[in-house]
Design a protein around this motif. Structure first.
Motif, PDB file in Angstrom:
ATOM      1  N   GLN A 149       0.840  -1.205   0.000  1.00  0.00           N
ATOM      2  CA  GLN A 149       0.000   0.000   0.000  1.00  0.00           C
ATOM      3  C   GLN A 149       0.876   1.256   0.000  1.00  0.00           C
ATOM      4  O   GLN A 149       0.602   2.212  -0.740  1.00  0.00           O
ATOM      5  CB  GLN A 149      -0.927   0.006   1.217  1.00  0.00           C
ATOM      6  N   GLU A 150       1.915   1.254   0.837  1.00  0.00           N
ATOM      7  CA  GLU A 150       2.853   2.381   0.823  1.00  0.00           C
ATOM      8  C   GLU A 150       3.549   2.467  -0.530  1.00  0.00           C
ATOM      9  O   GLU A 150       3.817   3.562  -1.037  1.00  0.00           O
ATOM     10  CB  GLU A 150       3.880   2.215   1.937  1.00  0.00           C
ATOM     11  N   LYS A 321       1.623   6.439   4.924  1.00  0.00           N
ATOM     12  CA  LYS A 321       0.443   5.698   5.396  1.00  0.00           C
ATOM     13  C   LYS A 321      -0.637   6.650   5.876  1.00  0.00           C
ATOM     14  O   LYS A 321      -1.833   6.369   5.750  1.00  0.00           O
ATOM     15  CB  LYS A 321       0.823   4.752   6.549  1.00  0.00           C
TER      16      LYS A 321
END
Length: 357
Positions: A149-150, A321
């Motif tokens: 995701q990062e 994040k």
């Protein structure tokens, strides 16, 4: 690692008309290519612009195009000459690759290549699909400490890295960033990581400024409905910068922000245009000249920017994040585009059809 053959793709047919298509699974085309299963993709303002308008400047949608370019994924196949990556590696995907032979490429400015193959920029398909092929050297292995995701946010972070490098931010400088969208917020974070003593985030949305204050900005400012000169004077007084900011970055593309920026920057300072708005605006050219401001444009990212972006995330100097508002399923991509256009959240991720291998 389980294999999958789904290459479901999120296709823009014309403004506001999208479809999901099962396209042929791509293959490695050259010895230096890798095939990536796309795990996560962020929605960028340019994606939304294509979805809503069907074009940006000279780039006009003329045939159906897969959207998306902020992606991270897992390598499932490599060409015979690939040395730095292997099957199973998780990578941030730099979504454009140049010709490597033109004057900009050979001078180290490949982002200016006129033959750039850039994802989700007509006529090239984007990364909101099951699979995508890239040259080995345009994929960046993610350290174990960095999530996929990062990894999807490395793309907008690389944009911010390039902008801040264009601005030549150094320790102790004062930096004002116009616009607190994802790129503006990341410009604040990169400027702070570069040692800027004051980082001012400017926006008209209180919620964005509240986020900026907890993310990377040392100061925030809300413009009023007054002239550019008056807003500039108010800003400098409120944040305690007597003679003007060393660096001003516009990440909004909004005409009033651009006009205010030139009055905020100090004599001999640096102004960088990172946001894209209307093709032509009224610009305070007299102030630019009499203050001998160095004005620069910034376009995408260039040599070393992606690598540095990964390092900033891995080191904890930029916490991407915090920008992730949420993650939606691939089949909910259209609703996610609607939400982003409506200004909901900061950064939405779409899980790829091959989210979990």
């Amino acid at each position: 690692m389980a294999q999958t053959s789904s290459n479901s793709s999120f296709v823009l047919n014309k403004p506001y008309e999208v479809s999901f298509e099962e396209r042929p699974k791509p293959t490695v085309q050259t010895p230096h290519d890798v095939l990536i299963a796309v795990n996560y993709t962020g929605i960028c303002g340019s994606d939304v612009h294509y979805w809503a308008e069907g074009g940006i400047g000279e780039f006009i949608l003329k045939k159906p195009m897969v959207l998306g370019h902020e992606s991270a994924g897992t390598i499932i196949s490599v060409g015979e000459s690939v040395k730095s990556l292997k099957v199973g590696d998780r990578v941030a995907m730099e979504p454009g690759y140049p010709c490597r032979h033109c004057t900009p490429c050979l001078s180290g400015h490949y982002n200016l290549c006129p033959e750039m193959h850039f994802a989700a920029t007509p006529p090239f398909d984007g990364t909101l699909a099951g699979f995508y092929t890239l040259p080995e050297d345009f994929c960046y292995k993610l350290p174990e400490s960095v999530s996929l995701q990062e990894g999807a946010l490395v793309e907008p972070l690389a944009v911010a890295v390039h902008i801040v490098k264009q601005a030549e931010v150094k320790p102790g400088l004062s930096v004002v960033v116009m616009g607190a969208g994802p790129v503006g917020l990341l410009c604040c974070a990169v400027a702070k990581a570069y040692g800027a003593s004051k980082v001012v985030s400017v926006d008209i949305q209180p919620s964005r400024l509240e986020f900026a204050a907890g993310f990377a900005a040392t100061h925030t400012f809300t413009p009023a409905r007054v002239s550019a000169e008056e807003n500039a004077a108010r800003l400098l007084k409120e944040v305690g910068i007597a003679d003007g900011a060393d660096v001003v970055i516009d990440a909004s593309g909004a005409e009033p922000s651009i006009q205010t920026s030139i009055h905020v920057v100090r004599r001999g300072g640096v102004y960088v245009q990172g946001g894209m708005g209307k093709p032509d605006i009224t610009f305070p050219i007299m102030a630019l000249c009499t203050k001998e401001v160095t004005a620069k444009g910034s376009f995408r990212y260039g040599s070393g920017d992606y690598k540095l972006a990964v390092e900033l995330v891995a080191s904890g100097k930029v916490d991407v994040k915090k920008l992730i508002t949420g993650t939606v399923k691939f089949e909910d991509a259209e609703q996610a585009f609607k939400d982003v256009k409506a200004g909901k959240g900061i950064k939405c991720l779409i899980a790829g059809p091959n989210e979990k291998l």
